[in-house]
Design an enzyme around this catalytic site. Sequence first.
Site, PDB file in Angstrom:
ATOM      1  N   GLY A  27       3.564   5.063   6.850  1.00 12.30           N
ATOM      2  CA  GLY A  27       3.095   6.441   6.784  1.00 12.30           C
ATOM      3  C   GLY A  27       1.703   6.589   7.351  1.00 12.30           C
ATOM      4  O   GLY A  27       1.379   7.591   7.997  1.00 12.30           O
ATOM      5  N   THR A  28       0.866   5.588   7.126  1.00 14.20           N
ATOM      6  CA  THR A  28      -0.496   5.623   7.683  1.00 14.20           C
ATOM      7  C   THR A  28      -0.451   5.640   9.202  1.00 14.20           C
ATOM      8  O   THR A  28      -1.180   6.403   9.853  1.00 14.20           O
ATOM      9  CB  THR A  28      -1.301   4.414   7.187  1.00 14.20           C
ATOM     10  OG1 THR A  28      -1.475   4.516   5.766  1.00 14.20           O
ATOM     11  CG2 THR A  28      -2.663   4.348   7.853  1.00 14.20           C
TER      12      THR A  28
ATOM     13  N   GLN B 151       3.963  12.661  -0.330  1.00 17.97           N
ATOM     14  CA  GLN B 151       4.247  12.784  -1.758  1.00 17.97           C
ATOM     15  C   GLN B 151       5.362  13.784  -2.066  1.00 17.97           C
ATOM     16  O   GLN B 151       5.977  13.704  -3.128  1.00 17.97           O
ATOM     17  CB  GLN B 151       2.973  13.194  -2.510  1.00 17.97           C
ATOM     18  CG  GLN B 151       1.966  12.081  -2.676  1.00 17.97           C
ATOM     19  CD  GLN B 151       2.488  10.923  -3.510  1.00 17.97           C
ATOM     20  OE1 GLN B 151       3.398  11.062  -4.320  1.00 17.97           O
ATOM     21  NE2 GLN B 151       1.916   9.744  -3.307  1.00 17.97           N
TER      22      GLN B 151
ATOM     23  N   SER C 180       6.286   8.772   4.401  1.00 19.53           N
ATOM     24  CA  SER C 180       6.289   7.333   4.153  1.00 19.53           C
ATOM     25  C   SER C 180       7.432   6.989   3.204  1.00 19.53           C
ATOM     26  O   SER C 180       7.513   7.527   2.097  1.00 19.53           O
ATOM     27  CB  SER C 180       4.949   6.907   3.544  1.00 19.53           C
ATOM     28  OG  SER C 180       4.871   5.505   3.431  1.00 19.53           O
ATOM     29  N   ALA C 181       8.300   6.070   3.616  1.00 18.63           N
ATOM     30  CA  ALA C 181       9.540   5.817   2.886  1.00 18.63           C
ATOM     31  C   ALA C 181       9.306   5.248   1.492  1.00 18.63           C
ATOM     32  O   ALA C 181      10.059   5.546   0.569  1.00 18.63           O
ATOM     33  CB  ALA C 181      10.433   4.867   3.685  1.00 18.63           C
ATOM     34  N   HIS C 182       8.284   4.427   1.303  1.00 16.89           N
ATOM     35  CA  HIS C 182       8.118   3.805  -0.007  1.00 16.89           C
ATOM     36  C   HIS C 182       7.660   4.799  -1.071  1.00 16.89           C
ATOM     37  O   HIS C 182       7.655   4.485  -2.255  1.00 16.89           O
ATOM     38  CB  HIS C 182       7.154   2.614   0.060  1.00 16.89           C
ATOM     39  CG  HIS C 182       5.712   2.983   0.210  1.00 16.89           C
ATOM     40  ND1 HIS C 182       5.144   3.322   1.416  1.00 16.89           N
ATOM     41  CD2 HIS C 182       4.721   3.049  -0.706  1.00 16.89           C
ATOM     42  CE1 HIS C 182       3.873   3.579   1.242  1.00 16.89           C
ATOM     43  NE2 HIS C 182       3.577   3.424  -0.036  1.00 16.89           N
TER      44      HIS C 182
ATOM     45  N   CYS D  82     -15.106   3.712 -11.971  1.00 15.62           N
ATOM     46  CA  CYS D  82     -15.215   2.434 -12.670  1.00 15.62           C
ATOM     47  C   CYS D  82     -14.138   1.455 -12.239  1.00 15.62           C
ATOM     48  O   CYS D  82     -14.234   0.260 -12.534  1.00 15.62           O
ATOM     49  CB  CYS D  82     -15.135   2.650 -14.173  1.00 15.62           C
ATOM     50  SG  CYS D  82     -16.358   3.795 -14.810  1.00 15.62           S
TER      51      CYS D  82
END
Length: 460
Positions: A69-70, A177, A194-196, A320
Amino acid sequence: MPYFDAASAAPLHPVARQALLAALDEGWADPARLYREGRRARLLLDAAREAAAEGVGCRPDELVFTSSGTRAVHSGISGALAGRRRVGRRLVVSAVEHSSVLHAAADHGDRGGTVHRVPVERTGAVDAETFGRALTEDTALACLQSASHEVGTEQPVAEAAGLCRAAGVPLLVDAAQSLAWGPVPEGWSLLAGSAHKWGGPAGVGLLAVRKGVRFAPQGPADERESGRAPGFENLPAIVAAAASLRAVRAEADAEGARLRALVDRIRARVPALVPDVEVVGDPVRRLPHLVTFSCLYVDGETLLGELDRAGFSVSSGSSCTSSTLTPSHVLKAMGVLSEGNVRVSLPRGTAEEDVDRFLEVLPGLVAGVREKLDAPVTTASSPAPDDSLVVDALGKRCPIPVIELAKVIGGVPVGATVTVLSDDEAARLDIPAWCAMREQEYVGEEPADRGAAYVVRRLS
């Protein structure tokens, strides 16, 4: 062990597993070859492209598969900017885009381009009119995610697309998403996924470019995937990705309604069970499976560790939990509390009993973390005669500056001020957010020898 981080990577869908195993036997050959094995592979690739295009809402010849996807985002942005370089070099993005978009925007800026970030409201959504006003004559491309990966807020894609169309600016939508839950509203020019994120295998992205959009692929030319995604196609993974997208779409209405009810339970119960909690993101216009909340006086990394030991896998945007000790750019842009941040994103099939157990163990874990940090149980105490107080929290990281503020604000009269000295970037976000939650007045930030001085006035 309940896995509550589907927004990072959804578990592999059973249909994806079946398709992947079948394609390993049938789709190993080069789909560009004319012999029997190559023709068989080409048939599988064409069928996968048709299925994915149907899910996206585009023509098959408008969609290519990428290695992630990136990569789809980077290729889409660079290709659209290059194709419209005669128009201008201005890129418009929302302030809460995924890091892949922001990294591409930063690279564009380093190469001499102009990047304009559109601010968002406290819910995490852009105002469509504000987005539209950013579309100047020299704008080559605009980018807007369909829904936030961090807080679940849905963006006004349809309204933004209409304004982009009126301004003659192509709109790239990062739909990673949201694709599992339905097609993106009409009007976009480019789309990445993005498939995952929807239960397909990792290492498969998709990029759709509408016909008529000026697009010039960057990098060395390649004959595969219309020249937009070089390299040999991972055909088994592509087949599995397309099959799983079709499968999750068939389940989306029923499973989305079920998960939304579970998320509604978390949104309602967490503030009732845990004091000093802010649930962030739009309560209505949001993804069905995702909820994010932040806990005052809590070290986010410690809380995630405690939840992991209790059997729950969640993620966080808290500073944090970051090696850079800077708050999430999404939470920062929203102006909400970042400390003690927890993102819960439920995968398909999440059991109601697991959510109930999460709600059962969370209050005790938060209380334990606060006790270790010597956080205040209440903020009320007897006023002291001093009119103002300075708290030195230099060198201390979140959530210590806010904890120190909460400890002492009851020691000054109503109307007096507390000045917190801090060199932690998170304090710039968390102190104003604490004031909003505790109904105290955030006066503002002043320069200091080290870091900054944050001034708070006691109202009650």
